[in-house]
Scaffold this motif. Structure first.
Motif, PDB file in Angstrom:
ATOM      1  N   ASP A 132       0.828  -1.216   0.000  1.00 30.61           N
ATOM      2  CA  ASP A 132       0.000   0.000   0.000  1.00 30.61           C
ATOM      3  C   ASP A 132       0.861   1.264   0.000  1.00 30.61           C
ATOM      4  O   ASP A 132       0.534   2.243  -0.677  1.00 30.61           O
ATOM      5  CB  ASP A 132      -0.932   0.027   1.209  1.00 30.61           C
ATOM      6  CG  ASP A 132      -2.135  -0.888   1.052  1.00 30.61           C
ATOM      7  OD1 ASP A 132      -2.503  -1.215  -0.101  1.00 30.61           O
ATOM      8  OD2 ASP A 132      -2.711  -1.283   2.087  1.00 30.61           O
ATOM      9  N   SER A 156      -7.206   0.005  -0.716  1.00 28.46           N
ATOM     10  CA  SER A 156      -8.141   1.120  -0.923  1.00 28.46           C
ATOM     11  C   SER A 156      -7.939   1.777  -2.288  1.00 28.46           C
ATOM     12  O   SER A 156      -8.537   2.813  -2.564  1.00 28.46           O
ATOM     13  CB  SER A 156      -7.976   2.153   0.191  1.00 28.46           C
ATOM     14  OG  SER A 156      -6.702   2.777   0.092  1.00 28.46           O
ATOM     15  N   ASP A 167     -10.497   4.572  -3.490  1.00 28.69           N
ATOM     16  CA  ASP A 167      -9.928   5.931  -3.551  1.00 28.69           C
ATOM     17  C   ASP A 167     -10.054   6.516  -4.959  1.00 28.69           C
ATOM     18  O   ASP A 167     -10.331   7.704  -5.120  1.00 28.69           O
ATOM     19  CB  ASP A 167      -8.469   5.928  -3.115  1.00 28.69           C
ATOM     20  CG  ASP A 167      -8.294   5.679  -1.626  1.00 28.69           C
ATOM     21  OD1 ASP A 167      -9.308   5.716  -0.875  1.00 28.69           O
ATOM     22  OD2 ASP A 167      -7.152   5.426  -1.204  1.00 28.69           O
ATOM     23  N   ILE A 175     -19.025   4.313   0.086  1.00 32.34           N
ATOM     24  CA  ILE A 175     -18.660   2.936   0.423  1.00 32.34           C
ATOM     25  C   ILE A 175     -19.905   2.078   0.618  1.00 32.34           C
ATOM     26  O   ILE A 175     -19.877   0.863   0.394  1.00 32.34           O
ATOM     27  CB  ILE A 175     -17.734   2.888   1.673  1.00 32.34           C
ATOM     28  CG1 ILE A 175     -17.147   1.485   1.866  1.00 32.34           C
ATOM     29  CG2 ILE A 175     -18.477   3.344   2.909  1.00 32.34           C
ATOM     30  CD1 ILE A 175     -16.270   0.989   0.781  1.00 32.34           C
TER      31      ILE A 175
END
Length: 179
Positions: free
Chosen positions: A78, A128, A132, A143
């Motif tokens: 990430d 994410s 994102d 979400i």
């Protein structure tokens, strides 16, 4: 369907950064196990190094207690992966493909042992990156579109791929250059 490079996660850059990011996180953990870091001096040094390498805001990441999350490998990935960008000319087909990837558990090649193959499943379901990307590029991203809901009779349901795509597409792009 292959997405354009500006939409796809930048696995090439992530792969270049990943070994050093993982090494730094594991070294910090070893340091803390041996010496502690009560004043967070070493933590701050780690944050600064990682920020210098990636340009990312490190306060979004838990560099100290990564074992409580998805592990050092996913945390390192990430951090290594460049953030999604605003794309001015997203097509409905591209949006549909992003939603498909997020809603299905299909792995293109389960025997792919490349860096991308190792993290493909995670990018679609644990990372994410795509949420994102959608948040950055679509007005109606929420979400809750990807979560289970309870109807008035107590039955659970989820929005399907087409419903999510239509909601996002009809809500418009965040980018005022494209309508």
């Amino acid at each position: 369907m292959k997405l354009r490079d500006e939409i796809e996660p930048d696995f090439e850059t992530a792969e270049k950064r990943y070994p050093e990011v993982l090494k730094l996180i594991l070294e910090y953990t070893d340091y803390c196990d041996e010496h502690g870091d009560e004043d967070n001096k070493e933590y701050k040094k780690l944050e600064d190094k990682l920020h210098s390498m990636t340009g990312k805001e490190m306060s979004w990441f838990n560099l100290w207690e990564w074992w409580e999350g998805d592990g050092a490998e996913h945390l390192s990935f990430d951090i290594s992966l460049p953030d999604p960008q605003i794309v001015t000319d997203i097509t409905k087909d591209e949006l549909t493909e992003i939603i498909r990837r997020m809603k299905t558990f299909e792995v293109p090649d389960p025997d792919d042992l490349s860096f991308k193959g190792m993290f493909y499943h995670y990018i679609c379901f644990g990372s994410s990156y795509f949420p994102d990307f959608l948040k950055l590029n679509f007005n109606r991203y929420d979400i809750k579109l990807f979560q289970s809901h309870k109807d008035k009779n107590g039955n659970y349901y989820e929005y399907n791929q087409e419903e999510i795509t239509d909601t996002l597409w009809n809500g418009g792009l965040n980018n005022p250059m494209k309508k």
